[in-house]
Design a protein around this motif. Structure first.
Motif, PDB file in Angstrom:
ATOM      1  N   VAL A   1      30.220  42.403  42.253  1.00 42.51           N
ATOM      2  CA  VAL A   1      30.688  41.606  43.392  1.00 42.51           C
ATOM      3  C   VAL A   1      32.192  41.829  43.556  1.00 42.51           C
ATOM      4  CG1 VAL A   1      31.032  39.235  44.220  1.00 42.51           C
ATOM      5  CG2 VAL A   1      28.893  39.858  43.082  1.00 42.51           C
ATOM      6  N   PHE A   2      32.612  42.075  44.814  1.00 42.15           N
ATOM      7  CA  PHE A   2      34.018  42.410  45.087  1.00 42.15           C
ATOM      8  C   PHE A   2      34.718  41.309  45.884  1.00 42.15           C
ATOM      9  CE2 PHE A   2      31.421  46.235  44.924  1.00 42.15           C
ATOM     10  CZ  PHE A   2      32.090  47.012  43.997  1.00 42.15           C
ATOM     11  N   GLN A   3      36.031  41.375  45.895  1.00 40.90           N
ATOM     12  CA  GLN A   3      36.834  40.428  46.677  1.00 40.90           C
ATOM     13  C   GLN A   3      36.520  40.526  48.173  1.00 40.90           C
ATOM     14  OE1 GLN A   3      41.046  40.801  45.935  1.00 40.90           O
ATOM     15  NE2 GLN A   3      41.573  39.254  47.436  1.00 40.90           N
ATOM     16  N   ASP A   4      36.321  41.771  48.651  1.00 41.69           N
ATOM     17  CA  ASP A   4      36.132  41.964  50.100  1.00 41.69           C
ATOM     18  C   ASP A   4      34.658  42.167  50.475  1.00 41.69           C
ATOM     19  OD1 ASP A   4      35.821  44.407  48.968  1.00 41.69           O
ATOM     20  OD2 ASP A   4      37.227  45.472  50.242  1.00 41.69           O
ATOM     21  N   PHE A   5      33.747  41.690  49.620  1.00 41.10           N
ATOM     22  CA  PHE A   5      32.297  41.606  49.881  1.00 41.10           C
ATOM     23  C   PHE A   5      31.589  42.960  49.991  1.00 41.10           C
ATOM     24  CE2 PHE A   5      34.331  38.211  52.753  1.00 41.10           C
ATOM     25  CZ  PHE A   5      34.619  37.380  51.689  1.00 41.10           C
TER      26      PHE A   5
END
Ligand code: ADP
Ligand code: ADP
Length: 228
Positions: free
Chosen positions: A84-88
């Motif tokens: 899972v990333f900060q920018d989705f």
């Protein structure tokens, strides 16, 4: 289980990002990775899902020695790890349902199983009613819930998150954290790099602090520390 021994990473430009890391993370643990910007947190977690390779040292994930892993087996490794990333990083032209279904379609899962699994995980993140929506029709918190649904649809043993609340307001960040906690309570290992001091200090989980590519602190019920 995640194990690193004597891991070093120098980028092609000569930057020494990881300067000798030894760590053991057991199945079911919830671990925060904290530290100042540029400390090596992202590099540390990227090596766990083979987004980056160490220059030297040994990394074993779920019993697989990454240094022995053939390139052809990397997709299989990635399926055992949700990211899972900060920018989705959702696919903008696909609906919520299709974004989550994608990972199951590429492995040739049958449509009936796909539908059930996707709707089950969308139910878990409370977004079943938005299955036909597109990412740009959702709030940031909802988009992050879709990306979490996508990351767990394969039932991974390990979930890795890089600043998952970095783009979210405090209330939404807490909702997302409670979701991670629920997923962890089902037995999934979670490793999360974060700058969210309030969350780390309230949740009282294991904290690994990285500075200058080294682990400078590793506490069972740790605090965030003095970083920005
Ligand atoms: P953090 O996540 O703690 O901010 P990073 O792992 O992103 O730290 O970066 C650690 C160091 O490696 C920094 O000096 C950064 O500039 C450098 N770095 C990160 N990615 C790359 C890259 N792809 N190429 C060269 N240097 C990089
Ligand atoms: P349930 O059987 O639990 O009531 P539904 O079959 O009604 O669930 O589906 C819930 C949501 O998921 C609806 O918005 C539906 O349109 C959507 N959905 C179901 N299957 C698909 C599919 N194959 N592709 C895209 N969206 C789907």
């Amino acid at each position: 289980m995640i194990e690193m021994s004597e891991v070093y990473k120098t980028y092609p430009n000569g930057v020494l990002a990881i300067n000798g890391i030894d760590i053991m993370i057991n199945q079911g643990e919830f671990v925060y990775v904290v530290g100042p910007s540029g400390a090596g947190k992202s590099t540390f977690i990227k090596m766990m899902y083979r987004e980056e390779k160490p220059s030297s040292g040994k990394i074993v994930i779920n019993g697989v020695d990454l240094s022995q892993l053939k390139e052809s087996k990397v997709p299989m490794l990635r399926r055992s790890i949700g990211v899972v990333f900060q920018d989705f990083k959702l696919l903008p032209k696909l609906t919520v349902f299709e974004n989550v279904a994608f990972a199951l379609e590429v492995i040739g899962e049958n449509p009936k199983t796909i539908k059930k699994r996707v709707l089950d995980v969308l139910d878990l993140v409370q977004l079943k009613h938005k299955a036909r929506f597109f990412p740009d029709e959702l709030s940031g918190g909802e988009q992050q819930r879709v990306s979490i649904a996508r990351s767990i649809v394969n039932n991974p043993a390990v979930m890795i998150a890089d600043e998952p609340t970095g783009n979210l307001d405090p209330d939404t960040s807490w909702e997302i954290m409670h979701l991670f906690e629920e997923i962890n309570n089902r037995g999934t290992t979670i490793v999360m790099a974060t700058h969210n001091k309030e969350i780390v200090n309230t949740m009282k989980k294991r904290v690994i602090a990285v500075e200058d590519g080294k682990i400078v602190r590793d506490e069972a019920r740790g605090e965030y520390g003095i970083y920005d």
